[in-house]
Design an enzyme around this catalytic site. Structure first.
Site, PDB file in Angstrom:
ATOM      1  N   LYS A  43       0.820  -1.223   0.000  1.00 51.30           N
ATOM      2  CA  LYS A  43       0.000   0.000   0.000  1.00 51.30           C
ATOM      3  C   LYS A  43       0.849   1.266   0.000  1.00 51.30           C
ATOM      4  CE  LYS A  43      -3.544  -0.558  -0.435  1.00 51.30           C
ATOM      5  NZ  LYS A  43      -4.171  -0.885  -1.743  1.00 51.30           N
ATOM      6  N   HIS A  98       7.171  -7.573  -2.126  1.00 53.66           N
ATOM      7  CA  HIS A  98       6.980  -6.909  -0.838  1.00 53.66           C
ATOM      8  C   HIS A  98       7.943  -7.484   0.206  1.00 53.66           C
ATOM      9  CE1 HIS A  98       3.508  -4.788  -2.228  1.00 53.66           C
ATOM     10  NE2 HIS A  98       2.669  -5.795  -2.189  1.00 53.66           N
ATOM     11  N   SER A 128      -4.625   3.093   4.428  1.00 57.68           N
ATOM     12  CA  SER A 128      -4.904   2.430   3.157  1.00 57.68           C
ATOM     13  C   SER A 128      -4.953   0.912   3.338  1.00 57.68           C
ATOM     14  CB  SER A 128      -3.843   2.813   2.123  1.00 57.68           C
ATOM     15  OG  SER A 128      -4.107   2.199   0.876  1.00 57.68           O
TER      16      SER A 128
END
Length: 284
Positions: A43, A98, A128
């Site tokens: 995010k 990630h 978010s």
């Protein structure tokens, strides 16, 4: 809702995750010199950066981004599906990850592969993340922003602590094959950021091509593009009304985080990020 699968102190989702894959990626995956990797904490503007890099490769022509799903154009190496696509792909690869620093493929550190790393105000990341993950079956439901706030500060969220993830990757910032970007700077000067990415990747765009990259990577264009807005995601993953492109703004955390929470966050930030130059954090 699904709980987490933990591996070496990092929470991963239960769907499409196997620790054997993460071990294989770290120890045996061979990074090629011509590979480009987009690394982010979730995010932080991942999809936006992928879309920009894809459009740079096509000189702004949107045909590729409008016909091939984003997870096939730049597969996530830390998922089973993405890993299989990557290892079977020939030529230069565009890869997304990630993964925290200590779980990243060891082969990268002796290669000339390039990493683009994007950082975002962690308060906005928190908000978010809360609105996004709660619409999926990928994590246990935090039930309230207050609960998720506590989890986030403790690092009990997907991919672990924002602070640890960021500290690890910022240690690479002086390497020539590492480009650090910020979401806030991208919003403030998108054209300038695209030009910086082009220089880093050794790409040259004409002014009209740059205009096309800007146009086709805009928030509205991405929101309407089914190949990147997650509307293709199956219902076994989505719980209700998943929206990838929610706002795409900066500072939205001020609409959701209380004064007391902001103060607690500031304290945690100062404790965890001490020693890093303030200019690395443009939202401060």
């Amino acid at each position: 809702m699904s709980d987490y699968n933990w591996f070496e102190g990092i929470p991963f989702r239960t769907i499409m995750f196997k620790k054997e894959i993460i071990e294989e990626i770290r120890n045996n995956f061979v990074m090629r010199d011509e590979d480009t990797v987009i690394v982010t904490y979730p995010k932080s503007g991942t999809h936006w950066l992928i879309e920009i890099v894809c459009l740079i490769q096509t000189k702004g022509n949107p045909k590729w981004i409008q016909s091939v799903p984003i997870w096939e154009r730049s597969p996530w190496i830390d998922t089973q599906l993405g890993y299989q696509i990557i290892i079977n792909k020939e030529g230069p690869r565009l890869i997304t990850s990630h993964l925290p620093f200590h779980l990243f493929p060891k082969s990268f550190f002796s290669s000339n592969a390039k990493i683009l790393y994007i950082i975002r105000n962690p308060r906005d990341v928190l908000v978010s993340s809360y609105f996004f993950w709660g619409k999926t079956n990928l994590i246990k439901n935090p039930e309230s922003l207050e609960t998720y706030f506590e989890w986030f500060l403790k690092g009990n969220v997907l991919y672990g602590s924002w602070f640890e993830h960021t500290r690890g990757w910022l240690s690479m910032r002086k390497r020539s094959n590492f480009l650090m970007l910020s979401y806030e700077d991208m919003k403030k000067d998108t054209r300038g950021t695209i030009e910086k990415i082009c220089d880093f990747l050794g790409k040259k765009l004409e002014p009209d091509e740059l205009d096309l990259v800007l146009k086709n990577s805009s928030f509205q264009s991405m929101k309407e593009n089914n190949m990147c807005n997650y509307s293709l995601i199956t219902k076994d993953i989505v719980t209700n009304s998943l929206v990838l492109m929610r706002k795409g703004t900066t500072g939205d955390w001020k609409n959701h985080i209380t004064v007391a929470q902001a103060e607690a966050f500031d304290k945690a930030f100062q404790e965890n990020m001490a020693g890093f130059p303030p200019e690395l954090f443009p939202w401060k």
